[in-house]
Enzyme design. Structure first.
Site, PDB file in Angstrom:
ATOM      1  N   HIS A 287      -1.597  11.150   1.852  1.00  0.00           N
ATOM      2  CA  HIS A 287      -0.153  11.194   1.601  1.00  0.00           C
ATOM      3  C   HIS A 287       0.568  10.639   2.819  1.00  0.00           C
ATOM      4  O   HIS A 287       0.141  10.878   3.947  1.00  0.00           O
ATOM      5  CB  HIS A 287       0.309  12.639   1.332  1.00  0.00           C
ATOM      6  CG  HIS A 287       1.651  12.691   0.680  1.00  0.00           C
ATOM      7  ND1 HIS A 287       2.814  12.609   1.389  1.00  0.00           N
ATOM      8  CD2 HIS A 287       1.984  12.774  -0.628  1.00  0.00           C
ATOM      9  CE1 HIS A 287       3.822  12.661   0.533  1.00  0.00           C
ATOM     10  NE2 HIS A 287       3.356  12.761  -0.694  1.00  0.00           N
TER      11      HIS A 287
ATOM     12  N   ASP B  86      -1.258  14.736  -7.018  1.00  0.00           N
ATOM     13  CA  ASP B  86      -1.719  13.965  -8.175  1.00  0.00           C
ATOM     14  C   ASP B  86      -3.174  14.230  -8.506  1.00  0.00           C
ATOM     15  O   ASP B  86      -3.592  14.063  -9.647  1.00  0.00           O
ATOM     16  CB  ASP B  86      -1.531  12.463  -7.915  1.00  0.00           C
ATOM     17  CG  ASP B  86      -0.073  12.093  -7.961  1.00  0.00           C
ATOM     18  OD1 ASP B  86       0.634  12.648  -8.798  1.00  0.00           O
ATOM     19  OD2 ASP B  86       0.358  11.257  -7.154  1.00  0.00           O
TER      20      ASP B  86
HETATM   21  N1  ACO Z   1      -9.080   6.697   0.270  1.00  0.00           N
HETATM   22  C1  ACO Z   1      -9.690   6.126   1.338  1.00  0.00           C
HETATM   23  N2  ACO Z   1      -9.059   5.820   2.488  1.00  0.00           N
HETATM   24  C2  ACO Z   1      -7.747   6.075   2.556  1.00  0.00           C
HETATM   25  C3  ACO Z   1      -7.036   6.672   1.492  1.00  0.00           C
HETATM   26  C4  ACO Z   1      -7.756   6.990   0.313  1.00  0.00           C
HETATM   27  N3  ACO Z   1      -7.146   7.564  -0.718  1.00  0.00           N
HETATM   28  N4  ACO Z   1      -5.737   6.819   1.837  1.00  0.00           N
HETATM   29  C5  ACO Z   1      -5.635   6.336   3.086  1.00  0.00           C
HETATM   30  N5  ACO Z   1      -6.837   5.900   3.529  1.00  0.00           N
HETATM   31  C6  ACO Z   1      -7.144   5.387   4.877  1.00  0.00           C
HETATM   32  C7  ACO Z   1      -6.638   3.973   5.072  1.00  0.00           C
HETATM   33  O1  ACO Z   1      -7.599   3.021   4.714  1.00  0.00           O
HETATM   34  C8  ACO Z   1      -6.321   3.980   6.541  1.00  0.00           C
HETATM   35  O2  ACO Z   1      -7.533   3.897   7.233  1.00  0.00           O
HETATM   36  P1  ACO Z   1      -7.611   3.087   8.644  1.00  0.00           P
HETATM   37  O3  ACO Z   1      -6.737   3.870   9.582  1.00  0.00           O
HETATM   38  O4  ACO Z   1      -9.062   3.094   8.989  1.00  0.00           O
HETATM   39  O5  ACO Z   1      -7.069   1.711   8.359  1.00  0.00           O
HETATM   40  C9  ACO Z   1      -5.789   5.390   6.804  1.00  0.00           C
HETATM   41  O6  ACO Z   1      -6.422   6.202   5.799  1.00  0.00           O
HETATM   42  C10 ACO Z   1      -4.278   5.520   6.705  1.00  0.00           C
HETATM   43  O7  ACO Z   1      -3.856   5.009   5.430  1.00  0.00           O
HETATM   44  P2  ACO Z   1      -2.463   4.314   5.151  1.00  0.00           P
HETATM   45  O8  ACO Z   1      -2.629   3.363   4.015  1.00  0.00           O
HETATM   46  O9  ACO Z   1      -1.896   3.793   6.428  1.00  0.00           O
HETATM   47  O10 ACO Z   1      -1.596   5.546   4.698  1.00  0.00           O
HETATM   48  P3  ACO Z   1      -0.185   5.448   3.986  1.00  0.00           P
HETATM   49  O11 ACO Z   1       0.605   6.588   4.512  1.00  0.00           O
HETATM   50  O12 ACO Z   1       0.398   4.079   4.110  1.00  0.00           O
HETATM   51  O13 ACO Z   1      -0.529   5.640   2.450  1.00  0.00           O
HETATM   52  C11 ACO Z   1      -1.029   6.652   0.368  1.00  0.00           C
HETATM   53  C12 ACO Z   1      -0.407   6.831   1.767  1.00  0.00           C
HETATM   54  C13 ACO Z   1      -0.388   5.443  -0.332  1.00  0.00           C
HETATM   55  C14 ACO Z   1      -0.740   7.906  -0.453  1.00  0.00           C
HETATM   56  C15 ACO Z   1      -2.573   6.421   0.538  1.00  0.00           C
HETATM   57  O14 ACO Z   1      -3.146   7.555   1.142  1.00  0.00           O
HETATM   58  C16 ACO Z   1      -3.261   6.113  -0.798  1.00  0.00           C
HETATM   59  O15 ACO Z   1      -3.323   4.947  -1.186  1.00  0.00           O
HETATM   60  N6  ACO Z   1      -3.784   7.168  -1.507  1.00  0.00           N
HETATM   61  C17 ACO Z   1      -4.362   6.974  -2.809  1.00  0.00           C
HETATM   62  C18 ACO Z   1      -3.285   6.875  -3.874  1.00  0.00           C
HETATM   63  C19 ACO Z   1      -2.591   8.193  -4.139  1.00  0.00           C
HETATM   64  O16 ACO Z   1      -3.252   9.227  -4.302  1.00  0.00           O
HETATM   65  N7  ACO Z   1      -1.241   8.161  -4.238  1.00  0.00           N
HETATM   66  C20 ACO Z   1      -0.434   9.347  -4.534  1.00  0.00           C
HETATM   67  C21 ACO Z   1       0.469   9.689  -3.397  1.00  0.00           C
HETATM   68  S1  ACO Z   1       1.273  11.195  -3.681  1.00  0.00           S
HETATM   69  C22 ACO Z   1       2.537  10.860  -4.682  1.00  0.00           C
HETATM   70  O17 ACO Z   1       3.006   9.784  -4.905  1.00  0.00           O
HETATM   71  C23 ACO Z   1       3.078  12.045  -5.405  1.00  0.00           C
END
Ligand code: ACO
Length: 427
Positions: free
Chosen positions: A305, A363
């Site tokens: 998140h 979610d």
């Molecule tokens: N699976 C694997 N790796 C992940 C995930 C994941 N679900 N989420 C983040 N990471 C990793 C990234 O690759 C990154 O790794 P790095 O530092 O080695 O490059 C690190 O964790 C940080 O991730 P960001 O993309 O910078 O985090 P951001 O805050 O931009 O994204 C998000 C948040 C979009 C929710 C992301 O975690 C994601 O894509 N999750 C999956 C989709 C999801 O569940 N969305 C629902 C969100 S809640 C809502 O809308 C109610």
């Protein structure tokens, strides 16, 4: 003395005020930055940018706090109803008994949609996603209810009641359309969630018996989704509304923003991911390894998140709700739910996820609970939209009341510099 930040550019120092919120959040006010320095700021994804000040929802991502108008989400989920929470978000205070009765009454009496709107449903392909239909139909409300599309408080109240009352009807109709069943008209005797379930699942050939416990679970899920401050869809609603576009138009774009798999669409994506794990033999570790692989763009849906870096307080409540529903329905042996449990266990113990604070989000569990309740997968995000509606309305209303300027971010241009046009024959 007001707090301030000093910014040094070359040999010049500029002083920028620091705004302090009621929970002591501090933000450097850069409103005058460009005027003072000629420079803008660059913050893709708005990771550090506050787009507004707001008195609606407070989140502390480090401590896992979520409050609507000061009330903790845990108390609202346990003691309140979705209708009451909607009033709280939109009007700022919990309603007294008369206000609550009047609010409930108004919403109940506007559940029907204009009969002509029904024909629209026939125009969509049968396999259209209900979120696409919902967004289109909410935009279409502004063609049928033109008397309430101004932005003055009276019109806004009217369109608030209309969209709150009609969204479940539009949502259920879009589902009925997708499965080819006759549309079921709303029943004003039932509460918000109960009416929605009846419109979703009743058929003319069979008497419909409402499971009140199920309706109560839906109500709690709607409360948990009701607002989440400046997320992607709420920011979209504000941005569209900042041009003074009407409420229906702004909510319609919020629905489109919510649809994406990185936002509300994640609850559907979770189930699809669990499905493909099951199809591939159920090996959770394989998918966890793929999510960790820097060369793969695959992510574990329902994990991580932007704001919550400790735990998502909504996920905690839903997890409990989920365990109750599953044990009551004796659905624990569902292979998909088994995979979800294993995935949660493996990811929570894996240093990759722990180090990056990637916990199951709202979610992850909502997808599982909707499945256990028999809600079709392509309706998961629609339920999220129904829950988020009062949040979008309150964000839109606050934006108008603050008389906010049109939203218009800047950019840093990285394209070609000026060059002369070349006629096609010379290219
Ligand atoms: N699976 C694997 N790796 C992940 C995930 C994941 N679900 N989420 C983040 N990471 C990793 C990234 O690759 C990154 O790794 P790095 O530092 O080695 O490059 C690190 O964790 C940080 O991730 P960001 O993309 O910078 O985090 P951001 O805050 O931009 O994204 C998000 C948040 C979009 C929710 C992301 O975690 C994601 O894509 N999750 C999956 C989709 C999801 O569940 N969305 C629902 C969100 S809640 C809502 O809308 C109610």
């Amino acid at each position: 003395m007001t707090d301030s930040a000093k910014l040094q550019i070359g040999d010049k120092t500029y002083e920028l005020p620091i705004m302090v919120g009621t929970e002591n959040e501090r933000a450097i006010d850069i409103g005058a930055l460009r005027k003072l320095t000629g420079l803008t700021t660059l913050d893709p994804g708005f990771v550090n940018t506050g787009s507004c000040s707001s008195a609606i929802t407070y989140i502390n991502g480090e401590k896992g706090i979520l409050r609507y108008r000061g009330y903790p989400i845990e108390q609202l989920a346990e003691k309140s109803s979705f209708i009451e929470v909607s009033y709280l978000l939109i009007y700022g205070e919990l309603p007294n008994p008369e206000q609550l009765a009047s609010w409930q009454d108004k919403i109940t009496n506007h559940t029907l949609i204009h009969e002509d709107m029904k024909h629209f449903f026939q125009g969509f392909p049968r396999d259209a996603h209900p979120m696409a239909i919902l967004s289109a139909m909410v935009a279409a409300l502004s063609t049928f209810y033109q008397d309430s599309i101004d932005t003055d408080p009276e019109c806004l109240d009217m369109s608030t009641i209309r969209v709150m009352a009609k969204l479940p009807t539009l949502a259920a109709f879009s589902y009925k359309k997708s499965i080819g069943q006759p549309l079921v008209y709303p029943s004003n005797e039932l509460n918000y969630g109960g009416n929605f379930l009846r419109m979703m699942f009743a058929v003319p050939t069979f008497p419909f018996a409402l499971d009140q416990e199920l309706a109560d679970v839906i109500d709690t899920l709607l409360i948990l989704h009701a607002d989440h401050e400046q997320n992607c869809s709420a920011s979209t609603v504000r941005l569209v509304g900042s041009s003074r576009a009407n409420l229906f138009a702004a909510i319609s774009s919020g629905i489109s923003a919510l649809w994406g798999p990185l936002h509300g669409g994640a609850n559907q994506a979770v189930l699809e991911m669990l499905g493909s794990i099951a199809k591939n033999g159920g090996d959770v570790n394989k998918f966890v390894a793929l999510a960790k692989d820097p060369d793969s763009s695959f992510r574990l849906m329902g994990f991580g998140h932007r704001v919550y870096k400790n735990f998502d307080p909504r996920a905690k409540i839903i997890k409990r709700l989920c365990d109750n529903v599953l044990s009551k329905q004796k659905r624990v042996s569902d292979p998909m739910l088994e995979i979800a449990k294993r995935l949660e266990e493996v990811a929570l113990a894996d240093p990759y996820f722990v180090d990056r604070s990637l916990y199951p989000n709202v979610d992850f569990y909502s997808g599982i609970i909707y499945k256990a309740l028999g809600i079709p997968t392509n309706m998961f995000t629609v339920l999220f939209a129904m829950g988020r509606l009062p949040g979008w309305i309150s964000q839109y209303k606050e934006m108008l009341e603050d008389n906010s300027r049109i939203g218009r971010p800047r950019q840093v241009y990285t394209g070609k510099t000026a060059r002369d046009y070349v006629p096609v024959s010379e290219r």
